[in-house]
Structures are given as C-alpha cells and as structure tokens.
Design a protein around this motif. Structure first.
Motif, short mmCIF file in Angstrom:
data_model
loop_
_atom_site.label_atom_id
_atom_site.label_comp_id
_atom_site.label_asym_id
_atom_site.label_seq_id
_atom_site.Cartn_x
_atom_site.Cartn_y
_atom_site.Cartn_z
N HIS A 80 0.88 -1.20 0.03
CA HIS A 80 0.01 0.12 0.07
C HIS A 80 0.82 1.25 0.13
O HIS A 80 2.14 1.29 0.52
CB HIS A 80 -0.84 0.08 1.22
CG HIS A 80 -2.17 1.03 1.29
ND1 HIS A 80 -3.01 0.89 0.28
CD2 HIS A 80 -2.19 2.14 1.96
CE1 HIS A 80 -4.00 1.72 0.47
NE2 HIS A 80 -3.21 2.74 1.25
N VAL A 81 0.20 2.39 -0.42
CA VAL A 81 0.93 3.48 -0.55
C VAL A 81 1.46 4.06 0.85
O VAL A 81 0.65 3.81 1.84
CB VAL A 81 0.27 4.71 -1.39
CG1 VAL A 81 -1.18 5.04 -0.46
CG2 VAL A 81 0.80 6.04 -1.63
N ASP A 82 2.50 4.46 1.16
CA ASP A 82 3.08 5.07 2.15
C ASP A 82 3.45 4.11 3.10
O ASP A 82 3.91 4.48 4.39
CB ASP A 82 2.05 6.02 3.08
CG ASP A 82 2.06 7.66 2.34
OD1 ASP A 82 3.12 7.65 1.54
OD2 ASP A 82 1.27 8.37 2.61
N HIS A 83 3.67 2.75 2.77
CA HIS A 83 3.92 1.76 3.83
C HIS A 83 5.15 1.48 3.93
O HIS A 83 5.79 0.87 4.61
CB HIS A 83 3.08 0.46 3.66
CG HIS A 83 1.48 0.44 4.00
ND1 HIS A 83 0.99 -0.69 4.38
CD2 HIS A 83 1.06 1.62 4.58
CE1 HIS A 83 -0.34 -0.13 4.84
NE2 HIS A 83 -0.28 0.83 4.88
N ASN A 180 6.73 -3.51 8.18
CA ASN A 180 7.46 -2.15 8.23
C ASN A 180 7.09 -1.37 9.53
O ASN A 180 6.05 -1.54 9.92
CB ASN A 180 7.60 -1.64 6.99
CG ASN A 180 8.38 -0.44 6.73
OD1 ASN A 180 9.61 -0.60 7.44
ND2 ASN A 180 8.26 0.68 6.14
N LYS A 181 7.81 -0.29 9.75
CA LYS A 181 7.78 0.64 10.46
C LYS A 181 7.54 -0.03 12.12
O LYS A 181 6.91 0.47 12.90
CB LYS A 181 6.53 1.56 10.22
CG LYS A 181 6.23 2.07 8.77
CD LYS A 181 5.54 3.32 8.55
CE LYS A 181 5.41 3.60 7.39
NZ LYS A 181 4.62 4.65 7.00
N ASP A 183 9.61 0.49 14.02
CA ASP A 183 10.30 1.26 15.12
C ASP A 183 9.09 2.08 15.76
O ASP A 183 9.35 2.56 16.78
CB ASP A 183 11.28 2.21 14.50
CG ASP A 183 10.68 3.02 13.39
OD1 ASP A 183 10.60 4.14 13.29
OD2 ASP A 183 10.33 2.28 12.34
P1 GDP Z 1 5.67 4.09 -0.10
O1 GDP Z 1 4.70 5.07 -0.83
O2 GDP Z 1 5.29 2.87 0.18
O3 GDP Z 1 6.96 4.26 -1.24
O4 GDP Z 1 6.27 4.60 1.20
P2 GDP Z 1 7.61 5.66 1.42
O5 GDP Z 1 8.61 4.88 1.42
O6 GDP Z 1 7.45 6.99 0.64
O7 GDP Z 1 7.09 5.98 3.01
C1 GDP Z 1 6.15 6.62 3.52
C2 GDP Z 1 6.50 7.63 4.73
O8 GDP Z 1 6.59 6.67 5.64
C3 GDP Z 1 7.82 8.38 4.58
O9 GDP Z 1 7.53 9.56 5.31
C4 GDP Z 1 8.74 7.42 5.22
O10 GDP Z 1 9.68 8.06 6.12
C5 GDP Z 1 7.81 6.63 6.26
N1 GDP Z 1 8.50 5.26 6.83
C6 GDP Z 1 8.82 4.54 5.74
N2 GDP Z 1 9.38 3.46 6.58
C7 GDP Z 1 9.26 3.68 7.56
C8 GDP Z 1 9.83 3.01 8.88
O11 GDP Z 1 10.17 1.87 9.03
N3 GDP Z 1 9.37 3.60 10.07
C9 GDP Z 1 8.84 4.92 10.27
N4 GDP Z 1 8.77 5.37 11.38
N5 GDP Z 1 8.56 5.56 9.27
C10 GDP Z 1 8.76 4.84 7.84
#
Ligand code: GDP
Length: 510
Positions: A80-83, A180-181, A183
């Motif tokens: 999903h977007v932002d994941h 993910n995330k 942390d």
């Molecule tokens: P995408 O749309 O799946 O490519 O997501 P992004 O890589 O652009 O990440 C979306 C947001 O989540 C960004 O602000 C990242 O910094 C944040 N983010 C991504 N991975 C992590 C993580 O492991 N931990 C935290 N706290 N934030 C994360």
C-alpha cells in the motif's frame, strides 16, 4: 452487390414504366456507395499483397535440463502507498553503495542488484508504481520470482495490500511479508499477520509457508534478515536458467537519453548478452552498443537474472516487451517488418468489419425506401421517380452550372393521400426558382415511423409531418440521431418552416 447498385445507378435512364429499384437512390446515396465500394477495394488490394512467410522471431523451446545452472532471484516490492516501499528500496540501494564502496552515485535504471556477504545476490525491481507491473503482466511478462509485500505495522492491511496479494496470486509468485515501521511505538506486527489470514497469506507461525520479517525501513533494521529470507525462498524455488544460445529477456523500463539515444533496462532471462548482439523487442530492434549497470559500470556480458541498461536501440520498445536475440541485423529488420505488417492487417480486418456493417445498414435503409413504393399509386411512384431523376440530372457534370446548388433533403408525411399530394404539388413549384434545391427522399401517409427516422438519418434529411404524430420513442430515436422532426397542423406553417430551412442553407453557398 455494391457494384451492382453502382452500375444500375450510372446507366439507368429512369424509365417510369420500367421501374428500376435503384432509381430511387439519391445522389448522396450514390456518392456514399461509390466511396464505400472504392474504400473496400482499396482494402481488399492491401489485404491481398501477401507476405507468404512468417518472419517473426521464434522463442526457443524448453532448455535441455543439463544446461540449466542456478541463477539469483529477481524480487519486486509491493504494498500500500506510504507503507515504506521507496524507503526500503533506498535503504537496500544504500547498503549496496557502502558495501561496494562505489562513488555513491547510482542512477535509476529500474532495477539494481544487492550483493550479500554470503556471496549471494538479489536483483530488485525498482519500477515506480503499480502501472509498470500491470503493463508487464498484461504482456504476460514473467520477470519476478518473489514479491516482498510491505505492510506498515501501524496501519495494517489496506486496499493496495490486497491488490498486491491478488497480483502475486494471479502471477503465481510467492510472497515474503515485510512488516515495516516496527520502530514505531504503536506498531502491531501480530495484528498484521492476523489480518492477512483472511487474505490467504498464512505466516509460518500459523503453520503456513509465508516468511514474515519485522523491519524498519527507515532505520535500516533487520534488512539482513529480509535478504536472508529471500535467499532461503529462492533456494527452495530452485531458480535456474540456461546461459547458452540466443538471449531472451524482458524490457523493464525505457527512456530516451540525451547522449545515448533510446535506452532500455532489461532483465536477461536466458542466454548471455554480449556487446554486438542483435535484439528485437516489440517493433523495435537494437544492435547492442553498450551495456551498463546501475552504477554506470560498463558490462561485458550479462547473465540471466541480471539487470542491464542496453544502449543501441533504433527505436524505443515498451516496458514489458519480450526481448529476443536474432542472428543478424537483416533478420531483425524482417521481424520488425513482419510485426508491422501483422498489425496493419489486423487494423484492416477491423476497418473492413466496420465498412461491411455500414454497408449493411445502407442496404437496409435502401430496402426500406423501396418498400415504401409498395402500395403506391402510379401517380405517387412517378412523382418520386420524377424528382429523383430531376435531382440526378441536375448533378450530371455536363449540366452542372458554375455554382453547385445546395440540396435540402426532406421527408414528407401526411395524414391522407390528398394532403401529401397537395404538399408535393406545391413543392414542385419550389425548387425551380430557388437557390437551394429540395431533395424529396421519401413521402407517405401515416404517423412518423422508425423507418422514416432511419431513412432520414441515412440521407441527413428533416422530416415534415402534416396532421400526423410522432410518438415518444420515435422522437427519442430522432433526437439521438440528430433527425429534426417538424410537425404542423396548418399547411402554410409547414411551408414557412420549410422556406426557413431552405434559406438557412443559403449562407453556406457564399
Ligand atoms: P511508499 O509510498 O510505500 O513508497 O512509502 P515511502 O517509502 O514513501 O514511505 C512513506 C512514509 O513512511 C515516509 O514518510 C517514510 O519516511 C515513512 N517510513 C517508511 N518506512 C518507515 C519505517 O520503517 N519507520 C517509520 N517510522 N517511518 C517509515
């Protein structure tokens, strides 16, 4: 039978006693018929110029098992977007730069390789968004061995998570779960695993076969474990390829580079790609001039599962196109020519279908027109034929005056024989001294019918009704096909209306 109508039309002399069906056709109809039959002939000729031999490049059959050697996995990251997909890819790329002590400048080419301490290697596809994947899937391209499904532990299963699972299932590609995330204090990895159960993603701890790794893409935590999970799975999959013979591969990304011209990133899937190889993809071909990796390092040979930027295309193929190596430039040109030819033939087939359909409609309208002759009095028939003849005569080149008259096609319907004849009588006095010419397409007694509307549409005619009706559905059909229906109860209103239409056509002449 188009030719038939055409012949009859050209040579018929409109003998009233010797009624020929086609003499009821108007000049517009003749023109349309000639144009259409001409088009048909043109297409027929095009279709007939045959290229006898199929000159397409042929994909080789299955490889001899003794030639198969292990290859490393090609992995796509979805979710999903932002994941955190982009963050994860960036971290993986970064880890690589540090590991390889390269200059630190990687260019985005759509894929990159990660080398592990164990000596293993993983290729990650880095194509932006789902669109590229869909394009490849539509073309039946199978480049991905494993999908890493990224799910944010603080957000859980979302719409695109489910879409990604569906994609993996359809393409029969096994999944590794990257939670993910982790942390984040609100992260709940267990909930993610539970949620996924209802989507048939069963993690190992629930007795399934999906490996789940908790990571933090942002902090780069546990990425080593994720890479190891990929290697474990790929060993189970026993990924192998044949490094010999003509190259086969898939286009991952395309772009036009200012200096290098059309370039593609490709994944080689079979054979060993070398400089000078001649490739075809879609309707483009290349003589490989230069091969580069994501660090801009020049490659001498590229083995299966390796991504490579290829320079030397004459034109740009499309993402998802299959790449096939051929023996010579001559063969490449023949393949492209063949594919262009096939495409054109398919287009012609489609056009012919449309023409045939149009002709059928055309014949239908014509038949309906003729049907209206049945039951007519001699006087009525001759009135129609007289008009048709007059219109045709006026269109004959020898007799055409310096300025062509505009014609106003009309259909007249009246409540009784007498009223129709009265209207026709008045019309007769009309066009002689008018700049515009009336073109009586059809007339008759009774309410406006479907076939009146069909006829009017064919001839772009207006329908004038005197003391008759047009029901709702007929009116709807008419307005849909842009056929004006003008109903009058007072005869001189009808003529006023008609005059107005005639004079409205005048400005077009000047
Ligand atoms: P995408 O749309 O799946 O490519 O997501 P992004 O890589 O652009 O990440 C979306 C947001 O989540 C960004 O602000 C990242 O910094 C944040 N983010 C991504 N991975 C992590 C993580 O492991 N931990 C935290 N706290 N934030 C994360």
């Amino acid at each position: 039978d188009i030719d038939d109508i055409y012949e009859t039309l050209m040579y018929s002399d409109f003998d009233v006693d010797n009624l020929k069906p086609s003499s009821a056709l108007t000049p517009e109809m003749i023109k349309a018929t000639i144009k259409k039959s001409g088009m048909k002939h043109m297409y027929m000729e095009k279709k007939e110029e045959k290229i006898v031999e199929n000159k397409d490049a042929v994909k080789r059959g299955p490889a001899d098992p003794s030639l198969l050697v292990p290859r490393h996995p090609v992995v796509a990251i979805m979710g999903h977007v932002d994941h955190g997909k982009t963050t994860l890819l960036d971290q993986l790329r970064k880890s690589q730069i540090t590991a390889m002590e390269a200059g630190g400048i990687t260019q985005h080419i759509g894929a990159f390789s990660v080398y592990l301490a164990s000596g293993d290697k993983i290729t990650f596809l880095d194509t932006p968004g789902h669109a590229a994947f869909s394009a490849m899937r539509e073309r039946g391209a199978h480049v991905t061995d494993i999908i890493i499904l990224v799910v944010a532990a603080d957000d859980g299963v979302m719409k695109q998570t489910i879409e990604s699972i569906q994609h993996a299932k359809n393409a029969r590609v096994p999944v590794i779960l990257a939670i993910n995330k982790c942390d984040k204090p609100e992260a709940n990895p267990e909930r993610v695993k539970m949620e996924l159960l209802s989507h048939n993603i069963v993690c190992e701890e629930f007795g399934g076969d999906v490996q789940a790794i908790t990571i933090s893409a942002l902090k780069g935590e546990n990425l080593q474990a994720l890479a190891e999970a990929v290697i474990t799975l790929s060993e189970m999959l026993e990924l192998k390829a044949d490094r010999t013979g003509l190259v086969e591969g898939t286009v991952i990304e395309c772009r036009t580079d200012k200096g290098k011209g059309p370039v593609t990133t490709a994944i080689v899937q079979r054979g060993t790609l070398k400089k000078g190889a001649v490739l075809v993809a879609g309707k483009a071909w290349a003589k490989v001039r230069l091969m580069l990796d994501e660090n801009n390092t020049v490659l001498n040979e590229v083995l299966p599962s390796m991504p490579v930027e290829i320079v030397g295309w004459k034109e740009l193929p499309s993402a998802g196109d299959e790449i096939l190596e051929v023996e010579s430039e001559q063969q490449a040109k023949e393949v492209v020519q063949w594919r262009t030819y096939i495409e054109e033939q398919e287009k012609i087939e489609k056009d012919l279908e449309v023409i045939e359909l149009k002709q059928k409609e055309h014949r239908e309208a014509h038949r309906k027109h003729l049907d209206s002759f049945i039951g007519m009095t001699w006087k009525q028939k001759s009135a129609v034929l007289y008009r048709t003849k007059k219109t045709l005569m006026s269109k004959r080149p020898a007799e055409t005056t310096a300025r062509d008259k505009a014609t106003v096609p009309i259909i007249i319907k009246g409540d009784v024989d007498g009223s129709v004849e009265a209207i026709l009588g008045v019309l007769d006095t009309y066009d002689a001294d008018h700049e515009c010419e009336l073109d009586l397409v059809h007339f008759g007694v009774g309410d406006i019918s479907e076939s009146d509307v069909a006829l009017a549409e064919t001839f772009s005619a207006s329908i004038y009704g005197f003391n008759v009706n047009a029901n709702k559905s007929i009116q709807q059909t008419a307005s849909k096909s842009d056929v004006p229906i003008k109903l009058h109860k007072v005869i001189y209103h009808l003529f006023d209306d008609l005059k107005e239409e005639l004079s409205s056509r005048l400005p077009e002449l000047t």
